[in-house]
Design an enzyme around this catalytic site. Structure first.
Site, PDB file in Angstrom:
ATOM      1  N   THR A  11     -85.801 -13.937  20.139  1.00 31.88           N
ATOM      2  CA  THR A  11     -87.170 -14.300  20.514  1.00 31.88           C
ATOM      3  C   THR A  11     -87.266 -15.705  21.087  1.00 31.88           C
ATOM      4  O   THR A  11     -88.027 -15.955  22.034  1.00 31.88           O
ATOM      5  CB  THR A  11     -88.077 -14.185  19.264  1.00 31.88           C
ATOM      6  N   ASP A  38     -81.666  -8.863  22.361  1.00 35.80           N
ATOM      7  CA  ASP A  38     -82.491  -8.815  21.154  1.00 35.80           C
ATOM      8  C   ASP A  38     -81.483  -8.521  20.038  1.00 35.80           C
ATOM      9  O   ASP A  38     -80.649  -7.607  20.179  1.00 35.80           O
ATOM     10  CB  ASP A  38     -83.502  -7.672  21.296  1.00 35.80           C
ATOM     11  N   THR A  71     -83.739 -13.448  15.132  1.00 35.18           N
ATOM     12  CA  THR A  71     -83.840 -13.561  13.669  1.00 35.18           C
ATOM     13  C   THR A  71     -83.583 -12.238  12.949  1.00 35.18           C
ATOM     14  O   THR A  71     -83.195 -12.244  11.783  1.00 35.18           O
ATOM     15  CB  THR A  71     -85.237 -14.054  13.255  1.00 35.18           C
ATOM     16  N   CYS A  90     -82.624  -4.888  -6.378  1.00 32.01           N
ATOM     17  CA  CYS A  90     -83.448  -6.069  -6.688  1.00 32.01           C
ATOM     18  C   CYS A  90     -82.905  -7.253  -5.905  1.00 32.01           C
ATOM     19  O   CYS A  90     -81.710  -7.538  -5.951  1.00 32.01           O
ATOM     20  CB  CYS A  90     -83.366  -6.418  -8.168  1.00 32.01           C
TER      21      CYS A  90
END
Ligand code: ASP
Length: 349
Positions: A18, A66, A98, A288
């Protein structure tokens, strides 16, 4: 550009993302001309911050992507590029999308073992030219850490923080503070105007300072060599078989429950044991995000041990999967591969 004489300035490698995108007909798309655009954005920083910035050399990949398009081949290409050039620079900054930045940073850590200088990966949630963009701030932070000789590992500079690359995850899909390292403290952060490094949190002496890069060919594993399989209540042995019996599959990361729990389903555990017996490398992490797993703590998880599944402890999924790719790409005996998976190589566990 940097193919010539050694330079005392950091190298910035632009891979896409980006940060360098512009609006196209179908949404944001990677764009070239990055050198001039980046220079303009950094020039717009307040004068005192601008003055503290090192100058840099730039290498722009001719085909910016990208980062959703990245595969292990791109991780390999980037590591090789850095390995070829790093000696000529005090540090390297990688500009990256990212979305899969944490995967690339993790993979670089395994490939560039023993790094003796900073490799700092960054990107932005908004393009360089967007109003209020985080791009210049992130590049500034990355550049300033990239000239700090006390940093000797692959790190991510983002949203004012410096994180260990192989411990980090993209944590927010919109916020500028987009990355976190849930099981590992920050390596540094911006305090006021200045980046502050916490050198005591760096890798141990054995883990850094003497480059012993491992740059195996990831090509044979790039298309489906390793899978990531998250359990859900109701998962069946038949479904797991479909993944594990794929002849192209050499290893898999299982995302199990809590502290290391799976259903006590003999058929499911039998599928895992069969795949291990065929030499497939299986490892488990918890679903988790905080804390690790302790296989065998519950009776229901004991089956994982018996099926030869390795504990990935408190590693991130990105770190565990890229480690499987890395170890499977190396010509290692099965036992040694398993031993290395369980050993901390670059601060990943
Ligand atoms: N989709 C973009 C990418 O990962 C997002 C970004 O750069 O932040 O390249």
């Amino acid at each position: 550009m940097t193919d010539n004489a050694p330079s005392s300035v950091p190298l910035v490698i632009y891979t896409g993302g980006t940060l360098g995108m512009v609006a196209g007909e179908h949404g944001l798309t990677p764009d070239g001309n990055i050198e001039a655009r980046l220079a303009r954005a950094l020039d717009a920083l307040p004068a005192r911050r601008r003055a503290a910035l090192p100058t840099f050399d730039m290498l722009a990949f001719p085909d910016p992507i990208d980062s959703s398009a990245a595969t292990p081949r791109e991780w390999q290409r980037l590591a090789r590029e850095i390995a070829r050039r790093y000696r000529d620079h005090p540090g390297v900054v990688v500009l990256h999308g990212t979305d899969t930045l944490a995967w690339t940073a993790s993979s670089l850590a395994y490939q560039l073992q023993g790094l003796d200088r900073p490799v700092v990966v960054t990107g932005a949630m908004q393009p360089l030219e967007a109003e209020g963009s985080d791009a210049a701030d992130n590049v500034e932070l990355a550049l300033r850490f990239a000239v700090n000789p006390a940093l000797k590992e692959v790190a991510i500079a983002f949203g004012g923080k410096l994180l260990r690359g192989v411990r980090a995850r993209k944590w927010q899909s919109h916020d500028a503070d987009a990355f976190a390292s849930p099981n590992s403290p920050l390596l540094g952060e911006r305090i006021g105007r200045d980046p502050v490094l916490y050198p005591e949190r760096g890798l141990s002496h054995q883990e850094r300072g003497v480059p012993r890069f491992e740059l195996p060919d990831y090509g044979p594993l790039a298309e489906g060599g390793v899978a990531r399989i998250a359990l859900w209540p109701g998962i069946t042995a038949r479904q797991v078989t479909a993944w594990l019996e794929d002849p192209a599959l050499k290893g898999a990361l299982l995302e199990v429950w809590g502290g290391g729990n799976v259903p006590e389903d003999p058929a499911l555990l039998g599928v895992l044991a069969k795949a291990s017996g065929q030499g497939k490398l299986l490892a488990a992490i918890s679903q988790c995000p905080h804390g690790g797993i302790d296989i065998g703590h519950y009776a229901a998880g004991q089956g994982l041990n018996e099926a030869g599944v390795l504990s990935a402890d408190d590693m991130t999924p990105e770190a565990a999967l890229t480690k499987l790719v890395h170890l499977l790409a190396r010509p290692l005996a099965d036992g040694e591969r398993r031993r290395r998976f369980l050993t901390r190589l670059v601060g990943e566990r």
